[in-house]
Design an enzyme around this catalytic site. Structure first.
Site, PDB file in Angstrom:
ATOM      1  CE1 TYR A  41      -1.873  -6.026  11.251  1.00  0.00           C
ATOM      2  CE2 TYR A  41      -4.076  -6.815  10.720  1.00  0.00           C
ATOM      3  CZ  TYR A  41      -2.943  -6.070  10.388  1.00  0.00           C
ATOM      4  OH  TYR A  41      -2.907  -5.383   9.198  1.00  0.00           O
ATOM      5  CG  ASP A 100      13.260   0.126  13.754  1.00  0.00           C
ATOM      6  OD1 ASP A 100      12.030  -0.109  13.750  1.00  0.00           O
ATOM      7  OD2 ASP A 100      14.064  -0.487  14.485  1.00  0.00           O
ATOM      8  CB  VAL A 101       7.970   2.904  12.791  1.00  0.00           C
ATOM      9  CG1 VAL A 101       7.974   3.497  11.389  1.00  0.00           C
ATOM     10  CG2 VAL A 101       7.502   1.456  12.774  1.00  0.00           C
ATOM     11  CG  ASP A 113      10.421   0.005   3.654  1.00  0.00           C
ATOM     12  OD1 ASP A 113       9.202   0.013   3.376  1.00  0.00           O
ATOM     13  OD2 ASP A 113      11.051  -1.032   3.910  1.00  0.00           O
ATOM     14  CB  SER A 122      -6.370  -3.849   9.521  1.00  0.00           C
ATOM     15  OG  SER A 122      -6.821  -5.131   9.133  1.00  0.00           O
ATOM     16  CG  LEU A 134      -1.838  -1.217   1.392  1.00  0.00           C
ATOM     17  CD1 LEU A 134      -2.700  -1.060   2.640  1.00  0.00           C
ATOM     18  CD2 LEU A 134      -2.713  -1.421   0.167  1.00  0.00           C
ATOM     19  CB  THR A 194      -0.009  -6.363  -0.198  1.00  0.00           C
ATOM     20  OG1 THR A 194      -0.223  -7.396   0.776  1.00  0.00           O
ATOM     21  CG2 THR A 194      -1.090  -5.286  -0.051  1.00  0.00           C
ATOM     22  CG  PHE A 197      -5.999  -3.711  -0.254  1.00  0.00           C
ATOM     23  CD1 PHE A 197      -5.879  -2.786  -1.281  1.00  0.00           C
ATOM     24  CD2 PHE A 197      -7.060  -3.594   0.624  1.00  0.00           C
ATOM     25  CE1 PHE A 197      -6.798  -1.769  -1.425  1.00  0.00           C
ATOM     26  CE2 PHE A 197      -7.988  -2.572   0.492  1.00  0.00           C
ATOM     27  CZ  PHE A 197      -7.858  -1.651  -0.540  1.00  0.00           C
TER      28      PHE A 197
END
Length: 259
Positions: free
Chosen positions: A165, A58-59, A37, A152, A18, A200, A198
């Protein structure tokens, strides 16, 4: 907010799926885009193909996020749009029984926490850094910036094994309105997209019968979502000044079954 060559944008998780579709759509509209990323190989490849800028990020790390925003701003100026697509999850039952030994195994708390840190905390971390930067800008047509988060269908229709999740994505939905209210006085908007299934890279190599089964679950159109459709909505949320504090399902009317 107008999307053109004057707009600087950042897309987290922008090297695939996405996020990649959103990078391509923003670049096609003329925006300057920084890809955040973890994967340098795919990030640099995407940057080369789209004319975007790649910045490793790195989030999960405050330092990494701060450094990435500083580098993106050094290269293309202060962003007025942030699209958060970075995330992931696992599939572990709350408690499971080993089929061979009968041993009872609880969901490891550290693995549950990791999913929340990656999705909910990682998204919030990027939002706070971006919004702080946007607050230094002068408003254009009354607004300083736009934030787009990714939840989501699992946030409301979590399936078996998706406790972590679903909780993480529900957290993103739950914080959208309070953030919109917090930032309203600064002229910064936020909305969340809640995608269904989706097509992906997660489904690369999946057998045709699995894809057919997933397609059949969607009321209409009877197929998985296309990343470009996510990107189209993300760009509309940037453009449409009256959209604020909303979570929008993008799922072909699917409601996920227990498994």
């Amino acid at each position: 907010m107008k999307i053109d060559s004057d707009l600087s944008a950042i897309v987290t998780g922008g090297a695939s799926g996405l996020g990649l579709a959103t990078v391509k759509a923003l670049r096609a509209a003329g925006a300057n885009v920084a890809i955040f990323d973890l994967n340098p190989e795919s990030g640099e490849k995407t940057a080369g193909e789209t004319g975007a800028t790649f910045v490793r990020c790195d989030v999960l790390s405050d330092d990494s996020v701060a450094e990435a925003f500083a580098e993106a701003r050094r290269r293309q100026g202060q962003e007025r749009a942030l699209i958060c697509c970075a995330g992931g999850g696992n599939a572990i039952p709350t408690v499971r029984r080993d089929k061979t030994t009968g041993a009872i195994q609880p969901f490891p708390a550290d693995k549950f926490e990791w999913v929340l840190r990656l999705n909910t905390v990682g998204t919030f971390r990027c939002i706070t850094h971006s919004a702080a930067g946007m607050m230094t800008l002068d408003p254009i047509d009354g607004e300083r910036g736009v934030l787009v988060s990714t939840a989501s269908a699992a946030a409301t229709d979590g399936q078996m094994g998706q406790a972590a999740y679903a909780a993480a994505k529900a957290g993103i939905v739950g914080m959208t309105l309070p953030i919109a209210r917090d930032l309203s006085r600064e002229g910064i908007r936020i909305n969340t997209i809640q995608p269904g299934i989706f097509l992906t890279p997660a489904f690369d190599g999946a057998p045709p019968e699995m894809i057919d089964a997933l397609n059949a679950q969607v009321p209409f159109p009877k197929r998985m979502g296309i990343p470009a459709e996510y990107a189209s909505l993300a760009l509309e949320l940037i453009r449409n000044t009256y959209m604020n504090g909303e979570t929008i399902r993008l799922d072909g009317a699917i409601r996920m079954q227990p498994r």
